[in-house]
Design a protein around this motif. Structure first.
Motif, mmCIF file in Angstrom:
data_model
loop_
_atom_site.group_PDB
_atom_site.id
_atom_site.type_symbol
_atom_site.label_atom_id
_atom_site.label_comp_id
_atom_site.label_asym_id
_atom_site.label_seq_id
_atom_site.Cartn_x
_atom_site.Cartn_y
_atom_site.Cartn_z
ATOM 1 N N HIS A 232 -8.714 8.375 -18.144
ATOM 2 C CA HIS A 232 -10.156 8.548 -18.364
ATOM 3 C C HIS A 232 -10.961 8.547 -17.064
ATOM 4 C CE1 HIS A 232 -8.668 7.850 -22.299
ATOM 5 N NE2 HIS A 232 -8.752 6.539 -22.291
ATOM 6 N N SER A 233 -10.389 9.097 -16.012
ATOM 7 C CA SER A 233 -11.074 9.119 -14.717
ATOM 8 C C SER A 233 -11.986 10.334 -14.589
ATOM 9 C CB SER A 233 -10.056 9.135 -13.578
ATOM 10 O OG SER A 233 -9.273 7.960 -13.583
ATOM 11 N N THR A 255 -14.801 5.407 -19.365
ATOM 12 C CA THR A 255 -14.715 4.303 -20.325
ATOM 13 C C THR A 255 -15.099 2.971 -19.694
ATOM 14 O OG1 THR A 255 -12.374 4.084 -19.781
ATOM 15 C CG2 THR A 255 -12.936 5.381 -21.734
ATOM 16 N N GLY A 256 -15.250 2.944 -18.363
ATOM 17 C CA GLY A 256 -15.520 1.686 -17.665
ATOM 18 C C GLY A 256 -16.543 1.870 -16.566
ATOM 19 N N ASP A 275 -21.739 1.189 -15.940
ATOM 20 C CA ASP A 275 -20.652 0.441 -16.563
ATOM 21 C C ASP A 275 -20.631 0.834 -18.028
ATOM 22 O OD1 ASP A 275 -18.770 -1.253 -17.564
ATOM 23 O OD2 ASP A 275 -19.768 -3.111 -16.974
ATOM 24 N N ALA A 276 -19.776 1.808 -18.365
ATOM 25 C CA ALA A 276 -19.742 2.350 -19.718
ATOM 26 C C ALA A 276 -19.226 1.348 -20.738
ATOM 27 C CB ALA A 276 -18.877 3.614 -19.761
ATOM 28 N N GLY A 277 -18.583 0.281 -20.268
ATOM 29 C CA GLY A 277 -18.082 -0.737 -21.172
ATOM 30 C C GLY A 277 -19.040 -1.891 -21.376
ATOM 31 N N GLU A 278 -20.247 -1.776 -20.827
ATOM 32 C CA GLU A 278 -21.218 -2.861 -20.926
ATOM 33 C C GLU A 278 -21.571 -3.158 -22.380
ATOM 34 O OE1 GLU A 278 -25.841 -3.789 -19.555
ATOM 35 O OE2 GLU A 278 -24.705 -2.138 -18.652
#
Length: 378
Positions: A232-233, A255-256, A275-278
């Motif tokens: 997912h880079s 994703t992160g 920060d997509a995982g926030e």
């Protein structure tokens, strides 16, 4: 049965094996191929545009940008923040990617956030080929994201490749009364893990965000290879235009965490861009209870199918799915016999959309289609 499908329910292994054999021998678009019930999602593809609205605060904040450069960064940040919900949520919740239900012609999905401040309208505007039109609007902030999406799928090298066809146009009303617009193209994706019975999504190739002011965001996707790479880079560059000088480079995972790297202005190098995982970044859409929905609304129409999938009663899900699809086929036959054509309720077709053509020209992008679907006047 080998242990390749160890994650497939025992009662479904025969169907899964048959499905894989069908994939291997199938040529052309896979959209009409019937998947075994256990791999189906209880959610229709018509609900997927809601992922654009889930990071509602990032969407609203686009209007706070003071300069074209600032707004380009904000649009890019919002777009990247939508990807995790779109492409990895089902894998995390169920252990593997699930195939969404194919919407029927005229299917609708309606909902909102913050008591109607942000409103989503979706309609399935074509069944062959399948095309979903959507309109996401925050009237208070003067922001609209409108577009259409279809999928062309094929099978090769033990994976399913999906080309997302279509585009979105985001418009933001500025303080001086003018409107700035952005063309958003869609990434391609591949679905791997079929032979283990745990499908997952990886994005591939490149997508773009082209602003009417001339700035361009280029997002290149990559994943884990046999030896190196991270799932997912992405590497995203913001330039003064296609091939122009680079203003910002941002790398990380969609994703992160993503960070600014060289070149970067204003001392941002090394700082977090997103920060997509926030926790709390994304908020699910609110919809009316099923009993209050109209007959064309997605969750009401697919309720029996979704209930069967969620309870593990795949036979009941299959029967209900077949009944709905057969009823739709009969409606099309009846319309044809009567010399009638299905009338869409929510969207109109705009052929050779000049706004799309203008933005595509700025991107130096030769479009495959220039049509857009526009929400009817309310």
């Amino acid at each position: 049965m080998s242990d390749e499908a160890a994650n497939v329910p025992a009662a479904q292994k025969s169907g899964w094996t048959s499905f894989l054999k069908s994939l291997a021998s199938f040529s052309g678009d896979l959209s009409g191929l019937t998947a075994p019930p256990f791999i189906l999602s209880p959610t229709s593809l018509s609900e997927f545009p809601s992922y654009w609205g889930e990071p509602k605060d990032l969407f609203a904040s686009i209007a706070d940008g003071k300069t074209p450069e600032d707004r380009q960064l904000r649009v890019t940040k919002w777009f990247l923040s939508t990807l995790s919900g779109q492409f990895t949520r089902r894998e995390k919740e169920t252990g593997s990617e699930k195939k969404p239900l194919n919407p029927f012609l005229g299917e609708q999905f309606l909902g909102s956030w913050d008591n109607g401040e942000l409103v989503l309208t979706v309609e399935q505007v074509s069944h062959h080929p399948p095309i979903t039109a959507y309109h996401l609007e925050n009237k208070k902030r003067g922001i609209v994201f409108e577009g259409n999406c279809a999928q062309k799928t094929s099978f090769s090298a033990r994976m399913i490749s999906v080309k997302q066809v279509g585009h979105g146009i985001l418009r933001v009303k500025l303080g001086d009364g003018s409107t700035e617009s952005y063309l958003v193209t869609l990434p391609k994706l591949k679905i791997e893990g079929l032979w283990t019975g745990k499908p997952y999504v990886e994005l591939t190739e490149t997508s773009y965000i082209q602003g009417s002011h001339g700035l361009t965001s280029t997002i290149k996707y990559s994943g884990a290879g046999w030896v190196t790479g991270t799932s997912h880079s992405h590497t995203t560059t913001i330039t003064t235009g296609p091939g122009g000088p680079t203003l910002y480079t941002i790398t990380g995972t969609w994703t992160g965490e993503s960070r600014f790297v060289k070149p970067s202005k204003e001392g941002r190098e090394g700082t977090v861009f997103l920060d997509a995982g926030e926790e709390g970044m994304r908020e699910p859409i609110s919809v009316k209870p099923v009993k209050q929905q109209g007959e064309y609304e997605s969750r009401r129409a697919w309720k029996a199918v979704a209930d069967g999938i969620r309870s593990g009663d795949y036979n009941a899900a299959s029967v209900a799915k077949g009944a709905l699809e057969n009823a739709e086929r009969q409606r099309r036959k009846d319309e044809q016999a009567a010399g009638q054509q299905f009338q869409l309720r929510l969207f109109d077709l705009r052929q050779n959309d000049p706004e799309y053509a203008h933005l595509a020209a700025l991107l130096k992008f030769k479009p495959e289609e220039e049509d857009s679907w526009i929400l009817k006047a309310q």
